[in-house]
Design an enzyme around this catalytic site. Structure first.
Site, PDB file in Angstrom:
ATOM      1  N   LYS A 175       0.875  -1.171   0.000  1.00 32.51           N
ATOM      2  CA  LYS A 175       0.000   0.000   0.000  1.00 32.51           C
ATOM      3  C   LYS A 175       0.911   1.220   0.000  1.00 32.51           C
ATOM      4  O   LYS A 175       1.382   1.659   1.024  1.00 32.51           O
ATOM      5  CB  LYS A 175      -0.909   0.000   1.239  1.00 32.51           C
ATOM      6  CG  LYS A 175      -2.241   0.750   1.049  1.00 32.51           C
ATOM      7  CD  LYS A 175      -2.201   2.231   0.967  1.00 32.51           C
ATOM      8  CE  LYS A 175      -1.679   2.963   2.156  1.00 32.51           C
ATOM      9  NZ  LYS A 175      -1.741   4.472   1.890  1.00 32.51           N
ATOM     10  N   GLU A 178      -0.955   7.365  -1.855  1.00 30.91           N
ATOM     11  CA  GLU A 178      -1.895   7.728  -2.914  1.00 30.91           C
ATOM     12  C   GLU A 178      -1.395   8.913  -3.733  1.00 30.91           C
ATOM     13  O   GLU A 178      -1.779   9.074  -4.888  1.00 30.91           O
ATOM     14  CB  GLU A 178      -3.270   8.030  -2.313  1.00 30.91           C
ATOM     15  CG  GLU A 178      -4.052   6.810  -1.857  1.00 30.91           C
ATOM     16  CD  GLU A 178      -3.411   6.104  -0.665  1.00 30.91           C
ATOM     17  OE1 GLU A 178      -3.437   4.864  -0.622  1.00 30.91           O
ATOM     18  OE2 GLU A 178      -2.878   6.812   0.232  1.00 30.91           O
ATOM     19  N   GLU A 250      10.188   2.165  10.241  1.00 32.81           N
ATOM     20  CA  GLU A 250      11.150   3.232   9.945  1.00 32.81           C
ATOM     21  C   GLU A 250      10.387   4.537  10.046  1.00 32.81           C
ATOM     22  O   GLU A 250       9.638   4.916   9.136  1.00 32.81           O
ATOM     23  CB  GLU A 250      11.753   3.029   8.562  1.00 32.81           C
ATOM     24  CG  GLU A 250      13.026   3.839   8.343  1.00 32.81           C
ATOM     25  CD  GLU A 250      12.767   5.149   7.644  1.00 32.81           C
ATOM     26  OE1 GLU A 250      12.639   6.164   8.353  1.00 32.81           O
ATOM     27  OE2 GLU A 250      12.703   5.169   6.410  1.00 32.81           O
ATOM     28  N   CYS A 284      13.554  11.635   5.738  1.00 33.89           N
ATOM     29  CA  CYS A 284      13.541  11.291   7.158  1.00 33.89           C
ATOM     30  C   CYS A 284      14.923  11.387   7.790  1.00 33.89           C
ATOM     31  O   CYS A 284      15.036  11.584   9.006  1.00 33.89           O
ATOM     32  CB  CYS A 284      12.959   9.896   7.362  1.00 33.89           C
ATOM     33  SG  CYS A 284      13.767   8.619   6.379  1.00 33.89           S
ATOM     34  N   GLU A 381       9.618  17.424  13.855  1.00 34.36           N
ATOM     35  CA  GLU A 381      10.330  17.280  12.585  1.00 34.36           C
ATOM     36  C   GLU A 381       9.701  18.178  11.525  1.00 34.36           C
ATOM     37  O   GLU A 381       8.530  18.029  11.185  1.00 34.36           O
ATOM     38  CB  GLU A 381      10.275  15.824  12.115  1.00 34.36           C
ATOM     39  CG  GLU A 381      11.014  15.562  10.827  1.00 34.36           C
ATOM     40  CD  GLU A 381      10.901  14.109  10.385  1.00 34.36           C
ATOM     41  OE1 GLU A 381      11.796  13.644   9.661  1.00 34.36           O
ATOM     42  OE2 GLU A 381       9.921  13.430  10.774  1.00 34.36           O
TER      43      GLU A 381
END
Length: 476
Positions: A175, A178, A250, A284, A381
């Protein structure tokens, strides 16, 4: 855009679209205009994907190492042949410069080729026992994997999520985000065209909470692999706990960069500025909190600002673009909020801090300095093109600041002191540490974090073993 691929799901080798399904508008971040309509899975689609994945696992767990290697190597060759089409689709739907998208394709090529070799090295071991006894330790595929990939690396993330389970002998339901579906579909199609049985890997899209609850609610799924935010990751771990599904997580980071007075400041600046604005800071492991020794603070800050102003921002498809737009309208809004809050708290804005133009999701390369630690951006973040630069007195204080947050994904340090390098390697709390370098990844190297940045590893031998279980067999 006429050359953007048509969108669908892939279940049991069939391209599925239409049928009255809900759709998601895929947009070009350069203009904000729709370029595709993505069909979203209904419950029946997910049930079918689960049924096929269960069948696919029964098939693929019996595959030989050579069969798995052939598929992975074949997919790598096809990705090289299709590099321009894959890269162009990724840039159109995500925004990053075409050069970065091409690098992503080649990252997948390297990873798939590494895994093609690793399938022959999934050894167990034989234990020492008295005559007449035999005890062995085996590694076996865990089972069907539910894999969730985000939009920031639209080619690389699906490659990681598909490559490891396939190398281990598992089936997988992917998945992907989108916002960036064509990239994920392109990677999976390379595997299918290289001979992967159609039952082994499926691609579905849908309302994220609906899909995750449905897939993780099924006992067919034996493992969850997720890359994304810490908030969503914690939620998914709770869902996976209901069926005791193994997890590789992660999650987010807030990359500290320690810059000492004895460092090569020019090299640190050239490396750090390129790393900070790569993919518009939507990485990240992006270097974000620059923890700079007082003796070189002004030189580093001013040099960073000067270089940030020279970054060429534009359409990722245009030659010479160094930074494209942010990927979706949520990101510039977050940047405005976080930078505004920091300025209200007394931070100094050296450059940027505003959107560019009146269409798309462009944001100027930004630098904040002298930021109070209670500003939201110092704990949340930013995931955008902003560098945070603060002065500190010395090593002990700098390490304490690096470890202050609950995140521990990637960290960086610049120093010419060899003994200090060893101390930093031991004392910085992160899954990956780069010292005088921002190269912290590779096909053969484990990628993952500690603390709130997750657990488990992708890439390297560890990535394949994360999709396997250990079994001890004792024979009398």
């Amino acid at each position: 855009m006429a050359d953007y691929p048509s969108l669908h799901m892939i279940i049991d080798g069939e391209n599925i679209s239409g049928g009255g399904r809900r759709t998601f508008d895929v947009v070009n971040p350069v203009t904000g205009e729709q370029i595709g309509a993505l069909p979203l899975a209904e419950a029946a689609d997910l049930d079918r994907a689960l049924e096929v994945a269960e069948k696919g696992f029964r098939i693929w767990r019996k595959s030989t190492p050579q069969e798995r290697a052939n598929v992975l190597q074949g997919a790598a060759r096809l990705m090289i042949e299709r590099k321009e089409d894959l890269a162009r689709a990724a840039t159109m739907e995500q925004g990053k410069p075409l050069a970065e998208s091409r690098i992503e394709v080649m990252m997948n090529v390297g990873l798939f080729n590494f895994y093609a070799g690793e399938v022959f090295r999934l050894y167990g071991r034989e234990l020492v026992r008295p005559d007449g006894m035999r005890s062995t330790v085996r590694h076996e595929p865990v089972g069907p994997v539910a894999a969730f990939a985000p939009w920031n690396f639209p080619l690389g993330n699906p490659g990681r999520k598909l490559g490891a389970p396939i190398a281990a002998g598992c089936s997988v339901i992917l998945k992907s985000a989108e916002e960036t579906p064509a990239s994920a579909l392109g990677v999976l199609q390379c595997l299918l065209d290289a001979g992967l049985p159609k039952e082994v890997a499926q691609a579905v899209f849908g309302v994220p909470d609906e899909v995750s609850r449905h897939l993780l609610g099924s006992p067919i799924i034996r493992k969850l692999s997720f890359t994304g935010s810490t908030v969503v990751g914690k939620h998914l771990v709770k869902l996976a706990a209901e069926n005791m599904q193994r997890t590789t997580m992660e999650l987010g980071g807030h990359g500290p960069v320690l810059v000492f007075g004895d460092a090569d400041i020019d090299k640190a600046l050239e490396t750090a500025v390129g790393g900070k604005y790569r993919n518009c800071g939507q990485v990240c492991v992006s270097p974000t909190r620059f923890i700079v020794e007082e003796s070189v603070f002004e030189k580093f800050r001013d040099g960073f600002i000067e270089r940030a102003r020279q970054v060429k921002v534009g359409d990722g498809l245009e030659e010479g673009t160094q930074m494209g737009p942010m990927a979706n309208p949520r990101r510039p809004e977050a940047m405005d909020r976080l930078i505004g809050n920091a300025k209200d708290k007394g931070a100094r804005l050296g450059t940027g801090g505003e959107r560019i133009g009146n269409q798309g999701f462009f944001y100027a390369p930004s630098v904040l300095s002298e930021i109070p630690l209670d500003a939201d951006i110092m704990t949340e973040e930013p995931f955008g093109p902003v560098a945070l630069i603060n002065p500190f007195k010395g090593e002990e204080e700098m390490i304490a600041e690096a470890n202050r947050l609950p995140y521990g994904l990637a960290a960086y340090a610049w120093t010419g002191d060899a003994k200090r390098q060893q101390r930093l390697a031991a004392e910085i709390e992160a899954g990956m540490v780069g010292i005088n370098s921002h190269m912290i990844g590779g096909a053969d190297s484990p990628f993952g974090g500690v603390k709130w940045s997750g657990h488990g590893s992708e890439d390297g031998p560890e990535g394949v073993l994360a999709c396997m279980v250990t079994k001890a067999v004792h024979e009398g």
